[in-house]
Design a protein around this motif. Sequence first.
Motif, short mmCIF file in Angstrom:
data_model
loop_
_atom_site.label_atom_id
_atom_site.label_comp_id
_atom_site.label_asym_id
_atom_site.label_seq_id
_atom_site.Cartn_x
_atom_site.Cartn_y
_atom_site.Cartn_z
N THR A 132 0.83 -1.21 0.00
CA THR A 132 0.00 0.00 0.00
C THR A 132 0.86 1.25 0.00
OG1 THR A 132 -1.75 -1.18 1.20
CG2 THR A 132 -1.81 1.22 1.25
N VAL A 133 1.89 1.28 0.84
CA VAL A 133 2.78 2.44 0.91
C VAL A 133 3.50 2.63 -0.43
CG1 VAL A 133 4.83 3.39 2.04
CG2 VAL A 133 3.06 2.25 3.39
N THR A 134 3.80 1.53 -1.12
CA THR A 134 4.45 1.64 -2.42
C THR A 134 3.60 2.41 -3.41
OG1 THR A 134 5.57 -0.47 -2.01
CG2 THR A 134 5.53 0.31 -4.27
N VAL A 135 2.28 2.23 -3.35
CA VAL A 135 1.39 2.99 -4.22
C VAL A 135 1.49 4.48 -3.92
CG1 VAL A 135 -1.03 3.37 -4.85
CG2 VAL A 135 -0.18 1.04 -4.54
N LEU A 136 1.51 4.84 -2.64
CA LEU A 136 1.67 6.24 -2.25
C LEU A 136 3.01 6.79 -2.75
CD1 LEU A 136 0.75 8.74 -0.65
CD2 LEU A 136 1.80 7.70 1.38
N MET A 137 4.08 6.02 -2.56
CA MET A 137 5.40 6.46 -3.01
C MET A 137 5.41 6.68 -4.51
SD MET A 137 8.43 4.56 -0.91
CE MET A 137 8.12 2.97 -1.67
N LEU A 138 4.79 5.78 -5.26
CA LEU A 138 4.82 5.90 -6.72
C LEU A 138 4.10 7.17 -7.18
CD1 LEU A 138 5.74 4.57 -9.33
CD2 LEU A 138 3.50 3.46 -9.47
N ALA A 139 3.00 7.52 -6.51
CA ALA A 139 2.30 8.75 -6.87
C ALA A 139 3.21 9.96 -6.67
CB ALA A 139 1.03 8.89 -6.04
N ARG A 140 3.91 10.00 -5.56
CA ARG A 140 4.80 11.13 -5.29
C ARG A 140 6.02 11.12 -6.21
NH1 ARG A 140 3.48 15.53 -3.16
NH2 ARG A 140 5.52 15.78 -2.18
N ILE A 141 6.56 9.94 -6.47
CA ILE A 141 7.72 9.82 -7.37
C ILE A 141 7.33 10.23 -8.79
CG2 ILE A 141 9.24 8.14 -8.50
CD1 ILE A 141 9.36 6.69 -5.77
N GLY A 142 6.17 9.76 -9.25
CA GLY A 142 5.71 10.13 -10.58
C GLY A 142 5.46 11.62 -10.70
N SER A 143 4.92 12.23 -9.65
CA SER A 143 4.68 13.68 -9.65
C SER A 143 6.00 14.44 -9.78
CB SER A 143 3.96 14.10 -8.37
OG SER A 143 2.70 13.46 -8.27
N GLN A 178 10.86 -6.63 -1.45
CA GLN A 178 11.97 -6.09 -2.24
C GLN A 178 11.50 -4.95 -3.14
OE1 GLN A 178 13.76 -8.47 -5.44
NE2 GLN A 178 15.75 -8.10 -4.48
N MET A 179 10.31 -5.07 -3.72
CA MET A 179 9.76 -4.01 -4.56
C MET A 179 9.72 -2.69 -3.81
SD MET A 179 5.89 -3.67 -6.01
CE MET A 179 5.34 -3.81 -4.30
N PHE A 180 9.29 -2.73 -2.55
CA PHE A 180 9.22 -1.52 -1.74
C PHE A 180 10.58 -0.86 -1.61
CE2 PHE A 180 10.02 0.27 2.47
CZ PHE A 180 9.10 1.31 2.50
N PHE A 181 11.60 -1.63 -1.27
CA PHE A 181 12.93 -1.05 -1.06
C PHE A 181 13.51 -0.50 -2.36
CE2 PHE A 181 13.08 -4.03 2.71
CZ PHE A 181 13.04 -3.02 3.65
N VAL A 182 13.30 -1.19 -3.47
CA VAL A 182 13.84 -0.73 -4.75
C VAL A 182 13.19 0.59 -5.16
CG1 VAL A 182 13.96 -1.23 -7.22
CG2 VAL A 182 14.51 -3.01 -5.56
N LEU A 183 11.87 0.69 -5.06
CA LEU A 183 11.19 1.92 -5.44
C LEU A 183 11.57 3.07 -4.50
CD1 LEU A 183 9.24 3.32 -7.35
CD2 LEU A 183 7.38 2.70 -5.78
N ALA A 184 11.69 2.78 -3.22
CA ALA A 184 12.09 3.82 -2.26
C ALA A 184 13.49 4.33 -2.58
CB ALA A 184 12.02 3.28 -0.84
N ALA A 185 14.39 3.44 -2.99
CA ALA A 185 15.75 3.85 -3.37
C ALA A 185 15.71 4.73 -4.61
CB ALA A 185 16.61 2.62 -3.62
N PHE A 186 14.88 4.37 -5.59
CA PHE A 186 14.75 5.17 -6.80
C PHE A 186 14.24 6.57 -6.46
CE2 PHE A 186 12.30 6.67 -10.49
CZ PHE A 186 13.24 6.55 -11.50
N GLY A 187 13.24 6.65 -5.61
CA GLY A 187 12.71 7.94 -5.20
C GLY A 187 13.74 8.77 -4.47
N SER A 188 14.55 8.14 -3.63
CA SER A 188 15.59 8.87 -2.90
C SER A 188 16.63 9.45 -3.85
CB SER A 188 16.27 7.94 -1.89
OG SER A 188 15.35 7.47 -0.92
N LEU A 189 17.02 8.67 -4.86
CA LEU A 189 17.97 9.18 -5.85
C LEU A 189 17.37 10.33 -6.64
CD1 LEU A 189 19.64 5.93 -7.24
CD2 LEU A 189 20.61 7.62 -5.67
N LEU A 190 16.08 10.28 -6.88
CA LEU A 190 15.42 11.35 -7.62
C LEU A 190 15.44 12.65 -6.81
CD1 LEU A 190 13.94 11.63 -10.33
CD2 LEU A 190 11.80 11.18 -9.11
#
Length: 514
Positions: A132-143, A178-190
Amino acid sequence: MALTVEGADVVGVVERARRSPWAPYAGWLGPVAVALFAGLLRFWHLGTPNAFVFDETYYPKDAWSLLRQGYEGVWPDDANALILGTPQQIPLTSAPEFIAHPPLGKWVIGLGEWAYGLHPFGWRFAVAALGTVTVLMLARIGSRLFGSTLLGCTAALLMAVDGLQFVMSRVGLLDGVQMFFVLAAFGSLLVDRDRTRGRLPAYRTEGAVDADRARLGLRPWRLAAGVLLGCACAVKWNGLPILAAFGLLTVLWDQAARRRAGARHPWAAMLRRDALPAFLSTVGAAALVYLLSWTGWFVSSGGYDRQWAEGQPSSWVPGVLRSWWHYQQQMYDFNTGLSTPHTYQSNAWSWLVQGRPVSMYWQQVPNGQQGCTDPGGCASQILALGTPLLWWAGCFALLYALWRWAFRRDWRSGAVLCAVAAIHLPWFGYQERTTFSFYMVVLVPFLCLAVAQMLGGLIGPEGAPAARRRWGAVGAGAIVLAVVGCFAFFLPLYTAEVIPMSDWQDRMWFTTWI
């Protein structure tokens, strides 16, 4: 005069909106709404079915053992039945068990078991929360990535209704963690990229030499990305190529930032100033996190191979580290040499088109049982199938991203493609290994970002003719609605709902799905 007053009124409304105390949170309303929708779907009847689903026969029990012993112990053959029985029995032994994956993902699963106990809801809770948190992260990362809250929320909505991400958020397996950690890392780099670029433009007016020599200061977001990538590797080893790709991505972003700021030799400046700090804050931090994830094994005395070094020749390397390294070698041999045939194994070539989804749970229900009223009987299944229309659209979206990156030099497309390549391409090197399509759940966020970008391209830029944007928006909306409808159609196969056998057959679009 009327136009002037009307225009002034509009400007006044905009200014009042900007001064509103809610203005800083405007970019959160859509993402939070999509995440709440995703959470409702993922937690609804989370404990159903009351069974060990596919590889849940391993990881939830390992997680419980970690909570109790610090290492994975041996369970008897009838452990599943005893755990699900009434009264419950938990026949964990202290004998060590060889485990093929690092422990962090099981520690995460264990958090739900610590809170709710060793039963399906308990071992699925933490994974559902991260999904669920991954969906929230993706919305913010995509924005942030596209500069559009609408496109960010579109990407998040697409992931909320993707069947593979939905299923993997509702089972106690490692890949969703693992999906959660990978996406969170991508967002942090962004975030790190944006903040770093904010430091460099000032040097443009002072001369190119300053842009070459400039130090970029502390990079806490890049360090956070290294920690998160270490977590991804500590869940499953296929996080290693992602770590390498993201590390390369961040230094290339630094090189591009220096070139944009007017550096005369951006490549040389990147190698002198940025490469080593990037390595230490990503690879170095990841290595430390991976080592720390084995703390339970280190502080206990009964883990698998824990005492291996005692029977070996002496060395200046501490025995516990030699034992640990020997264990890692055995894990590597197992993971690279696994070739046991499986009914639902598939090759990486078919994963993007969902050629062979994995049936994680199957029960044929006779008429008159479990609410089945169909004379032909019923079926109950959990099929790890990505929403077909989303994945097929995703194939075109990746081609569109490749075109934008190659011919428009669109760094956003390059970032998405970097993640997709790091996640998917390494599996082509294991043609003989037993592999499954659900490994691609780690790729789902980036597939949704690619589709959202394609939909944005369909709508067109702000300066495009109004008719073009209007019809483009209609087309994009139709695609999103079609994906949502497709997900709703397959929802019974994602939740083990008891449905008539004829309805189940209607959803088997290809024989390879059976």
